[in-house]
Scaffold this motif. Structure first.
Motif, mmCIF file in Angstrom:
data_model
loop_
_atom_site.group_PDB
_atom_site.id
_atom_site.type_symbol
_atom_site.label_atom_id
_atom_site.label_comp_id
_atom_site.label_asym_id
_atom_site.label_seq_id
_atom_site.Cartn_x
_atom_site.Cartn_y
_atom_site.Cartn_z
ATOM 1 N N GLN A 294 2.095 7.115 -6.764
ATOM 2 C CA GLN A 294 1.125 8.140 -7.161
ATOM 3 C C GLN A 294 1.448 9.516 -6.577
ATOM 4 O O GLN A 294 0.984 10.527 -7.092
ATOM 5 C CB GLN A 294 -0.281 7.713 -6.722
ATOM 6 C CG GLN A 294 -0.747 6.451 -7.408
ATOM 7 C CD GLN A 294 -2.031 5.899 -6.804
ATOM 8 O OE1 GLN A 294 -2.547 6.409 -5.818
ATOM 9 N NE2 GLN A 294 -2.537 4.827 -7.406
ATOM 10 N N HIS A 295 2.210 9.550 -5.503
ATOM 11 C CA HIS A 295 2.545 10.794 -4.809
ATOM 12 C C HIS A 295 4.046 10.812 -4.519
ATOM 13 O O HIS A 295 4.461 10.570 -3.383
ATOM 14 C CB HIS A 295 1.777 10.911 -3.489
ATOM 15 C CG HIS A 295 0.306 10.770 -3.625
ATOM 16 N ND1 HIS A 295 -0.342 9.559 -3.541
ATOM 17 C CD2 HIS A 295 -0.648 11.691 -3.863
ATOM 18 C CE1 HIS A 295 -1.638 9.743 -3.708
ATOM 19 N NE2 HIS A 295 -1.849 11.025 -3.906
ATOM 20 N N TRP B 9 1.035 4.105 -2.960
ATOM 21 C CA TRP B 9 0.826 5.521 -2.648
ATOM 22 C C TRP B 9 2.014 6.346 -3.135
ATOM 23 O O TRP B 9 1.837 7.414 -3.716
ATOM 24 C CB TRP B 9 0.624 5.704 -1.145
ATOM 25 C CG TRP B 9 0.240 7.098 -0.778
ATOM 26 C CD1 TRP B 9 -1.019 7.608 -0.684
ATOM 27 C CD2 TRP B 9 1.130 8.188 -0.474
ATOM 28 N NE1 TRP B 9 -0.967 8.937 -0.337
ATOM 29 C CE2 TRP B 9 0.341 9.313 -0.209
ATOM 30 C CE3 TRP B 9 2.513 8.313 -0.398
ATOM 31 C CZ2 TRP B 9 0.887 10.548 0.132
ATOM 32 C CZ3 TRP B 9 3.059 9.539 -0.062
ATOM 33 C CH2 TRP B 9 2.242 10.637 0.191
ATOM 34 N N LEU B 10 3.246 5.864 -2.874
ATOM 35 C CA LEU B 10 4.439 6.598 -3.294
ATOM 36 C C LEU B 10 4.542 6.707 -4.813
ATOM 37 O O LEU B 10 5.030 7.713 -5.332
ATOM 38 C CB LEU B 10 5.699 5.930 -2.741
ATOM 39 C CG LEU B 10 5.934 6.112 -1.238
ATOM 40 C CD1 LEU B 10 7.090 5.244 -0.775
ATOM 41 C CD2 LEU B 10 6.175 7.565 -0.892
ATOM 42 N N ALA C 271 0.834 -1.205 0.000
ATOM 43 C CA ALA C 271 0.000 0.000 0.000
ATOM 44 C C ALA C 271 0.870 1.256 0.000
ATOM 45 O O ALA C 271 0.577 2.226 -0.719
ATOM 46 C CB ALA C 271 -0.930 -0.005 1.217
ATOM 47 N N LEU C 272 1.940 1.236 0.775
ATOM 48 C CA LEU C 272 2.853 2.381 0.807
ATOM 49 C C LEU C 272 3.507 2.591 -0.551
ATOM 50 O O LEU C 272 3.565 3.720 -1.051
ATOM 51 C CB LEU C 272 3.928 2.175 1.873
ATOM 52 C CG LEU C 272 5.049 3.219 1.898
ATOM 53 C CD1 LEU C 272 4.504 4.612 2.213
ATOM 54 C CD2 LEU C 272 6.121 2.812 2.890
#
Length: 131
Positions: A96-97, A93-94, A89-90
């Motif tokens: 995408q961001h 997220w990274l 999940a991290l």
């Protein structure tokens, strides 16, 4: 940090820590190997110090002298880093961001880098480059 100890060239690295600290020991030992290394971490840590156990690269089992833990008032702290699902999940997220850390300084000398870190005179990360 006052020095760097390579466990490969100093297999009894706890003795090197005690020598480097004039017998006092380190306030914090981050233990990543487990096995026989945990006993060395307990030997190397100072009175009222902490051994943070974050891994078991050598072994998940260790033989330790409980008297040393009690006599030195050591805190033995287990630390986890999350599950595989947490990591996935991290990473998603990274992706995408993107995170752009602030680099305060880059050093090729470990001692110079530690001095810069201790001074905390600049914002950002202290980076040690190699090669």
């Amino acid at each position: 940090a006052e020095g760097v100890i390579n466990y490969r060239t100093h297999p009894r690295w706890a003795e090197a820590v005690l020598s480097l600290t004039a017998g006092r020991g380190a306030d914090l030992v981050v233990e990543v190997a487990g096995g026989t290394s945990l006993a060395q971490a307990i030997e190397a840590v100072a009175f009222n110090g902490t051994v943070a156990v974050v891994g078991f690269l050598e072994s998940t089992e260790a033989h330790v002298n409980l008297v040393s833990i009690i006599r030195k008032h050591i805190s033995l702290q287990g630390i986890t880093t999350g599950s595989r699902a947490d990591l996935e999940a991290l990473l998603l997220w990274l992706a995408q961001h993107p995170v752009r850390p602030v680099i305060g300084s880059v050093h090729t000398d470990y001692f110079e880098a530690f001095r810069a870190f201790e001074q905390r005179s600049q914002p950002g990360k202290v980076v040690v480059g190699h090669g």
